[in-house]
Design an enzyme around this catalytic site. Structure first.
Site, PDB file in Angstrom:
ATOM      1  N   ASP A 158       0.864  -1.174   0.000  1.00  0.00           N
ATOM      2  CA  ASP A 158       0.000   0.000   0.000  1.00  0.00           C
ATOM      3  C   ASP A 158       0.906   1.230   0.000  1.00  0.00           C
ATOM      4  OD1 ASP A 158      -2.116   1.683   0.048  1.00  0.00           O
ATOM      5  OD2 ASP A 158      -2.800   1.178   2.064  1.00  0.00           O
ATOM      6  N   ALA A 159       1.278   1.647  -1.218  1.00  0.00           N
ATOM      7  CA  ALA A 159       2.346   2.631  -1.409  1.00  0.00           C
ATOM      8  C   ALA A 159       1.861   3.883  -2.124  1.00  0.00           C
ATOM      9  CB  ALA A 159       3.484   1.992  -2.197  1.00  0.00           C
ATOM     10  N   LYS A 160       0.667   3.831  -2.719  1.00  0.00           N
ATOM     11  CA  LYS A 160       0.047   4.987  -3.385  1.00  0.00           C
ATOM     12  C   LYS A 160       1.022   5.682  -4.335  1.00  0.00           C
ATOM     13  CE  LYS A 160      -3.734   5.014  -0.422  1.00  0.00           C
ATOM     14  NZ  LYS A 160      -3.418   3.982   0.570  1.00  0.00           N
ATOM     15  N   ARG A 161       1.706   4.920  -5.173  1.00  0.00           N
ATOM     16  CA  ARG A 161       2.658   5.514  -6.097  1.00  0.00           C
ATOM     17  C   ARG A 161       1.973   5.981  -7.380  1.00  0.00           C
ATOM     18  NH1 ARG A 161       5.302   4.795  -1.724  1.00  0.00           N
ATOM     19  NH2 ARG A 161       7.483   4.144  -1.762  1.00  0.00           N
TER      20      ARG A 161
END
Lengths: 266, 266
Positions: free
Chosen positions: B91-94
């Site tokens: 869950d890195a929202k890149r």
């Protein structure tokens, strides 16, 4: 770094040049690959060659993250090597719910003490606010980006304006021109003028000059304000001009040329 | 992991439970702080206690990044410890321009071999496409998030629909239900039904159950499809139920209770 310090550096160097360190192992000169840390060796040479022209360095974190621990070590060494009076940008495009954005702010303002970090706006106010609570640190929020995909959402209508215009106005209301900048990937004169009219005082980080087609004259003429007000990022157009032992000399020459084009606006 | 494997695990466990490892050094039981790697010690105990109920683990990278190198080491050990038949989410929202998103995809699909990564849509198609080129890997794109800030842009009108609806429809057209999922932070029945009607086949990652107010029954009833079609994330409601030596037992009990509520839908 606060706005007065950034301004002082800009006026002293007569430059708004930001050098983008998108350092890619597959693109750096072969003779560096035998160094213990080729990425840092490359960045160190580029910084030495451009630090008199640059008022900012932008580290594109993706290129370092992809290398795992080695990459984070190269990034930290690079950050530490940048002269303290030059503005540093973690180009990380982070953004999440409040308690998670707090962790990202801690990452890029404390664990790795950058002056600023780029932030994605899609999740709204609580995703940006945690970045605004650190003194003399900046959130650089995506407004209008320079890639083809900006047409998909940023340039779509939202009420009687476009999405990126709503983003600029809304995000600006969450902070001040002392702690928020915007990424403005515009290259056309009219669009630059329109964005500057909307936000007269904010700094803009402008990518897309050089290999992406924008030119320094148009950007400076239409965005500079009383404090400088713009950082023009050049990555490939400086760091990858040559791919042999002359790479640092060629990077220096390119930086000098960019600074010369900028100097006429001071 | 491909869709058939994910489906098989869901139907075998009669569960759509995703356990969120938002592991925060300031919140884990004090007795773990004397361990060499307290974050991994905590995660290992949570995984042991919940792996029979969970079909997915979600690692919130921000909490690890904020610890610097130590954090990335804890993250890698945790990823390696998760049983191979359980779906893993970075869950890195890149999300960035194409050549940079390629580096992020490499980070979370190769350097750290997760099954999926969360992606922010604001920069458009070329920021998402690089994540769709890896076989049996998934981009989980932000659609409608569960935080207050979702009102700022996602819920704003865009033409005759809302921004998040445009995002869901547009992003879905870039890939397939075999390589794209969406974050849907809805808790109201009507909104869940509307999103499911818009995208009948995609998997949704639903946060916001437990401490954030949603309930399992409403989410399952209104989003499950022929393959399961949903992963319900619970973080604090499982990993932080107790703050003493009973934390893993209490996490187990909570996971069992969630799985029981889910099992009636199979």
């Amino acid at each position: 770094m606060n706005r007065a310090q950034l301004k002082a550096n800009i006026f002293s160097k007569k430059s708004v040049l930001c050098v983008g360190l998108d350092t890619d192992l597959t693109k750096i000169p072969a003779h560096l690959l035998k160094e213990e840390d080729p990425v840092f060796a490359f960045n160190k040479a580029i910084i030495d060659a451009t630090k008199d022209q640059a008022v900012s360095y932008k580290i594109n974190t993706a290129f370092y993250e992809a290398q795992g621990l080695k990459g984070w070590i190269s990034m930290e060494k690079t950050l530490n090597y940048i002269p303290k009076d030059i503005f540093t940008i973690a180009d990380a495009k982070r953004g999440d719910i409040g308690n998670t954005s707090e962790q990202y702010a801690r990452t890029f303002f404390h664990t790795y003490p950058f002056d600023s970090v780029t932030v994605a706006p899609y999740m709204g106010s609580d995703s940006v606010q945690p970045f605004l609570k650190f003194e003399d640190k900046w959130a650089i929020v995506l407004g209008l980006t320079s890639n083809a995909g900006s047409a998909d959402f940023q340039l779509q209508p939202s009420g009687d304006e476009l999405m990126y215009q709503k983003v600029l106005k809304t995000v600006a209301s969450w902070g001040t021109p002392e702690n928020i900048m915007f990424v403005i990937g515009a290259t056309r004169k009219e669009q630059l003028q329109e964005v500057r009219a909307l936000l007269p005082h904010h700094f803009f980080l402008v990518p897309g000059v050089g290999t992406q087609g924008g030119d320094v004259d148009t950007v400076c003429r239409n965005t500079m304000n009383e404090d400088g007000g713009v950082l023009i990022n050049v990555s490939r157009g400086i760091i990858y001009v040559a791919n042999d032992e002359s790479f640092a000399d060629k990077a220096h020459d390119a930086a000098v040329q960019y600074q010369k084009e900028m100097s006429v606006f001071f």
